[in-house]
Design a protein around this motif. Structure first.
Motif, PDB file in Angstrom:
ATOM      1  N   GLY A  45       0.827  -1.197   0.000  1.00 14.33           N
ATOM      2  CA  GLY A  45       0.000   0.000   0.000  1.00 14.33           C
ATOM      3  C   GLY A  45       0.861   1.246   0.000  1.00 14.33           C
ATOM      4  N   HIS A  46       0.241   2.356   0.385  1.00 15.48           N
ATOM      5  CA  HIS A  46       0.902   3.667   0.321  1.00 15.48           C
ATOM      6  C   HIS A  46       0.491   4.478   1.544  1.00 15.48           C
ATOM      7  CE1 HIS A  46       1.764   7.755  -1.151  1.00 15.48           C
ATOM      8  NE2 HIS A  46       2.591   7.188  -2.009  1.00 15.48           N
ATOM      9  N   VAL A  47       1.388   5.338   1.969  1.00 11.83           N
ATOM     10  CA  VAL A  47       1.101   6.132   3.172  1.00 11.83           C
ATOM     11  C   VAL A  47      -0.159   6.989   3.021  1.00 11.83           C
ATOM     12  CG1 VAL A  47       3.481   6.213   4.022  1.00 11.83           C
ATOM     13  CG2 VAL A  47       2.683   7.977   2.443  1.00 11.83           C
ATOM     14  N   CYS A  48      -0.550   7.308   1.771  1.00 17.87           N
ATOM     15  CA  CYS A  48      -1.746   8.139   1.610  1.00 17.87           C
ATOM     16  C   CYS A  48      -3.013   7.401   2.035  1.00 17.87           C
ATOM     17  CB  CYS A  48      -1.878   8.676   0.178  1.00 17.87           C
ATOM     18  SG  CYS A  48      -2.221   7.437  -1.067  1.00 17.87           S
ATOM     19  N   GLU A  49      -2.919   6.085   2.204  1.00 16.40           N
ATOM     20  CA  GLU A  49      -4.065   5.326   2.709  1.00 16.40           C
ATOM     21  C   GLU A  49      -4.220   5.466   4.212  1.00 16.40           C
ATOM     22  OE1 GLU A  49      -4.453   1.206   0.937  1.00 16.40           O
ATOM     23  OE2 GLU A  49      -2.471   1.820   0.257  1.00 16.40           O
ATOM     24  N   LEU A  50      -3.201   5.996   4.848  1.00 17.52           N
ATOM     25  CA  LEU A  50      -3.213   6.151   6.305  1.00 17.52           C
ATOM     26  C   LEU A  50      -3.006   7.630   6.622  1.00 17.52           C
ATOM     27  CD1 LEU A  50      -0.865   3.103   7.128  1.00 17.52           C
ATOM     28  CD2 LEU A  50      -3.373   3.138   7.063  1.00 17.52           C
ATOM     29  N   PRO A  51      -3.989   8.470   6.255  1.00 19.15           N
ATOM     30  CA  PRO A  51      -3.754   9.909   6.325  1.00 19.15           C
ATOM     31  C   PRO A  51      -3.672  10.453   7.744  1.00 19.15           C
ATOM     32  CG  PRO A  51      -6.026   9.444   5.684  1.00 19.15           C
ATOM     33  CD  PRO A  51      -5.310   8.135   5.701  1.00 19.15           C
ATOM     34  N   GLU A  52      -4.243   9.748   8.727  1.00 20.75           N
ATOM     35  CA  GLU A  52      -4.236  10.319  10.078  1.00 20.75           C
ATOM     36  C   GLU A  52      -4.142   9.199  11.112  1.00 20.75           C
ATOM     37  OE1 GLU A  52      -7.805  12.574  10.108  1.00 20.75           O
ATOM     38  OE2 GLU A  52      -8.980  10.922   9.301  1.00 20.75           O
ATOM     39  N   PRO A  53      -3.788   9.566  12.352  1.00 21.53           N
ATOM     40  CA  PRO A  53      -3.729   8.551  13.397  1.00 21.53           C
ATOM     41  C   PRO A  53      -5.047   7.782  13.474  1.00 21.53           C
ATOM     42  CG  PRO A  53      -2.757  10.579  14.178  1.00 21.53           C
ATOM     43  CD  PRO A  53      -3.368  10.889  12.833  1.00 21.53           C
ATOM     44  N   GLY A  54      -4.944   6.465  13.535  1.00 24.29           N
ATOM     45  CA  GLY A  54      -6.150   5.629  13.589  1.00 24.29           C
ATOM     46  C   GLY A  54      -6.527   5.051  12.238  1.00 24.29           C
ATOM     47  N   SER A  55      -6.018   5.635  11.144  1.00 22.31           N
ATOM     48  CA  SER A  55      -6.308   5.062   9.820  1.00 22.31           C
ATOM     49  C   SER A  55      -5.686   3.671   9.741  1.00 22.31           C
ATOM     50  CB  SER A  55      -5.704   5.918   8.708  1.00 22.31           C
ATOM     51  OG  SER A  55      -6.211   7.226   8.732  1.00 22.31           O
ATOM     52  N   PHE A  56      -6.395   2.756   9.125  1.00 23.74           N
ATOM     53  CA  PHE A  56      -5.831   1.413   8.951  1.00 23.74           C
ATOM     54  C   PHE A  56      -6.357   0.797   7.660  1.00 23.74           C
ATOM     55  CE2 PHE A  56      -9.959   0.445  10.771  1.00 23.74           C
ATOM     56  CZ  PHE A  56     -10.344  -0.724  10.107  1.00 23.74           C
ATOM     57  N   PHE A  57      -5.641  -0.179   7.152  1.00 20.00           N
ATOM     58  CA  PHE A  57      -6.198  -1.052   6.119  1.00 20.00           C
ATOM     59  C   PHE A  57      -5.794  -2.490   6.411  1.00 20.00           C
ATOM     60  CE2 PHE A  57      -2.202   0.493   4.185  1.00 20.00           C
ATOM     61  CZ  PHE A  57      -1.601  -0.688   3.783  1.00 20.00           C
ATOM     62  N   ARG A  58      -6.590  -3.397   5.906  1.00 14.70           N
ATOM     63  CA  ARG A  58      -6.327  -4.834   6.083  1.00 14.70           C
ATOM     64  C   ARG A  58      -5.675  -5.347   4.811  1.00 14.70           C
ATOM     65  NH1 ARG A  58      -9.579  -8.874   4.597  1.00 14.70           N
ATOM     66  NH2 ARG A  58     -11.389  -7.491   4.406  1.00 14.70           N
ATOM     67  N   CYS A  59      -4.770  -6.256   4.969  1.00 14.49           N
ATOM     68  CA  CYS A  59      -4.013  -6.738   3.832  1.00 14.49           C
ATOM     69  C   CYS A  59      -3.926  -8.260   3.906  1.00 14.49           C
ATOM     70  CB  CYS A  59      -2.660  -6.040   3.914  1.00 14.49           C
ATOM     71  SG  CYS A  59      -1.294  -6.902   3.325  1.00 14.49           S
ATOM     72  N   GLU A  60      -4.399  -8.918   2.871  1.00 14.08           N
ATOM     73  CA  GLU A  60      -4.414 -10.380   2.863  1.00 14.08           C
ATOM     74  C   GLU A  60      -3.201 -10.903   2.095  1.00 14.08           C
ATOM     75  OE1 GLU A  60      -6.896 -12.184   4.542  1.00 14.08           O
ATOM     76  OE2 GLU A  60      -7.316 -10.144   5.248  1.00 14.08           O
ATOM     77  N   LEU A  61      -2.422 -11.738   2.736  1.00 11.59           N
ATOM     78  CA  LEU A  61      -1.274 -12.389   2.091  1.00 11.59           C
ATOM     79  C   LEU A  61      -1.568 -13.884   2.081  1.00 11.59           C
ATOM     80  CD1 LEU A  61       1.608 -10.360   3.810  1.00 11.59           C
ATOM     81  CD2 LEU A  61       0.598  -9.975   1.543  1.00 11.59           C
TER      82      LEU A  61
END
Lengths: 115, 403
Positions: B51-67
């Motif tokens: 992913g990219h840091v722009c997906e986590l613009p502020e504290p608390g932002s998260f994304f899930r990533c399946e490997l």
């Protein structure tokens, strides 16, 4: 009494295409292309291609934040025309085959979609 | 150099010669046992872009990533302190997955099973009736971390908690080069994704050779008569190797107006003017195609400025994620057009590859061939094969040595 205008002045010939083609998301515009018949694409392309330069000049003439509903419809219509241009001018008689490949490669995120 | 060698083909230097010219064993492109070795030797202990840091613009932002190759699900989150961390999406009580949402914002992650609750820094904050457990050290119940680091705004994770190389060391000089690209300043992204019945290397190789362009992409790329151009196969202007990574320089291309494409050419003209006005064109790496081991492309071309990660799903299935990165919202209608056309045109080309990749896997996977062939202009594919082979063999000898 005439119905409410859907598009800005000068673009009335494109009003019949608004209902099908003026999708407000990128994946929606892509779906319009993939789900359309060749007849629908050629009709839209035939009516809109010559107006495209004028439409983009008009749309560039004001900030996106100042767009009214008519301007937004014209923007979405012209963005749909991008996809139709690829179908009509690039894929041509290969569009059906192309569409089945494109469905396997869905658009999953677009930063310009309305929230 | 023989007299037929066209000027675009850089003479191979010693590094490229070192790759040899032998046919390539077909088995490593479908054999499940070899695939499992690749997962252990490479994917479980290598930096992977997720992913990219722009997906986590502020504290608390998260994304899930399946490997899937590791049966792993990760939560990549920005904590209250601003730091980005990656955790296994696994409650430390009894292993239940914590997060189902693909992305969002959360101060805490709570397990649905018994309400163990973790901070977005991974710490166990609370657990109902915790006194009844036989645990002395509550911190031992913090979420299990994966390694995470950032280059050019791109977030990389490594399932190895103690990576043998830090990210910058691993990426080498190409890491510094991509930091000059717009992706490093991006604040927004667009994405398209595919899953395909093809080994990850079969999929990946397609995007690191130009030999197929005039056959598979004749509509989008053009296929001028062979005798009318010096480079009818659109081969790269040059190649360079950096350890397991590689790059090539695109010869550029133009959309042929045969058959006529009056509207598309008009729109491409507006797109080019827009990107020039935004200062995106004219960079040192406009034609450079960065190919990071094992599975990531970053294309410097401002009108196709994408990343493309190919993840293995099984020995004969893979998933590709294309990302287009942008700085800010479109400044006006033409910027909106430019971004939409850039993505749509790239996807137009990439869509054309799927069918032939699946046919390739069917053929390779049939076992009919012991070997297949890479020509000199497919050297990037050969380099991937060699890099994978070396790492699997290193892994096996490490494992053997540890016994």
């Amino acid at each position: 009494m005439s119905a409410a205008r859907l598009l800005p002045n000068g673009f009335a010939p494109l009003e019949p295409f608004v209902a099908f083609w003026a999708a407000d998301t990128l994946s929606g515009r892509d779906t319009c292309r993939l789900d359309s018949s060749e007849e629908q694409r050629l009709a839209f392309y035939g009516a809109a291609a010559d107006l495209a330069g004028q439409a983009w000049d008009y749309l560039d003439g004001k900030p996106l934040a100042d767009y009214g509903a008519e301007d937004r419809r014209l923007l979405y219509l012209m963005l749909s025309l991008v996809h139709v241009a690829l179908a009509v001018e690039v894929q041509r008689d290969g569009e059906a085959e192309h569409a089945s490949g494109a469905r396997r490669m869905p658009i999953t995120h677009c930063h310009t979609d309305p929230v | 150099m023989n007299e037929h060698t066209p000027s675009f083909q850089r003479p191979f230097d010693d590094a490229l010669k070192g790759l040899g010219t032998d046919p390539i064993p077909a088995g490593v492109y479908y054999d499940p046992d070899w695939y499992r070795l690749e997962v252990e030797a490479i994917f479980r202990r290598t930096w992977l872009n997720v992913g990219h840091v722009c997906e986590l613009p502020e504290p608390g932002s998260f994304f899930r990533c399946e490997l899937e190759f590791a049966n792993a699900s990760l939560i990549v989150a920005r904590g209250r302190d601003g730091a980005i961390r990656a955790f296994h999406n696994v409650c430390t009580h009894r292993g239940t997955q914590l997060v189902g949402a693909a992305r969002g914002k959360a101060a805490t992650f709570s397990c649905p099973y018994h309400r163990w609750t973790f901070g977005n820094d991974g710490q166990l904050l609370s657990a109902p009736d915790f006194e009844r457990f036989y645990i002395d050290d509550k911190a031992s119940c913090n979420l299990a971390e994966a390694s995470v680091d950032v280059c050019a705004g791109l977030i990389f994770v490594n399932l190895d908690r103690r990576p043998r190389q830090c990210l910058r060391e691993f990426l080498g000089p190409m890491g510094e080069m991509i930091e000059t690209l717009p992706v490093s300043r991006a604040s927004a992204w667009d994405e398209y994704v595919y899953e395909i019945d093809a080994n990850w290397k079969v999929t990946f190789d397609n995007f690191q050779e130009n030999y197929h362009l005039r056959f598979i992409h004749k509509r989008t790329n053009g296929a001028p008569p062979l005798e009318t151009t010096e480079n009818p196969y659109n081969y790269p202007m040059g190649f360079e190797l950096f350890g397991p990574h590689r790059m090539n320089t695109s010869p550029g291309g133009s959309v042929l107006d045969d058959p006529p494409k009056p509207l598309l050419l008009q729109l491409l003209g507006r797109m080019a003017a827009q990107f020039a006005e935004e200062g995106l064109t004219g960079g040192a790496h406009d034609r450079d195609y960065f190919i990071f081991f094992p599975n990531l492309y970053v294309f410097g071309n401002p009108s196709m400025h994408f990343t493309h990660a190919v993840l293995p799903l099984s020995a004969e299935r893979s998933r590709g994620v294309f990302r287009f990165y942008w700085n800010g919202e479109p400044s006006g209608a033409r910027a909106h057009l430019a971004r939409e056309l850039a993505l749509a045109f790239a996807r137009e080309i990439h869509t054309e590859d799927g069918d032939v990749l699946m046919k390739g896997q069917k053929g390779i996977g049939s076992g009919a061939l012991d070997h297949f062939h890479f020509q000199s202009q497919e050297v990037m594919c050969r380099h991937l094969y060699h890099s994978v082979d070396r790492m699997v063999r290193d892994y096996l000898s490490e494992k053997g040595g540890a016994r």
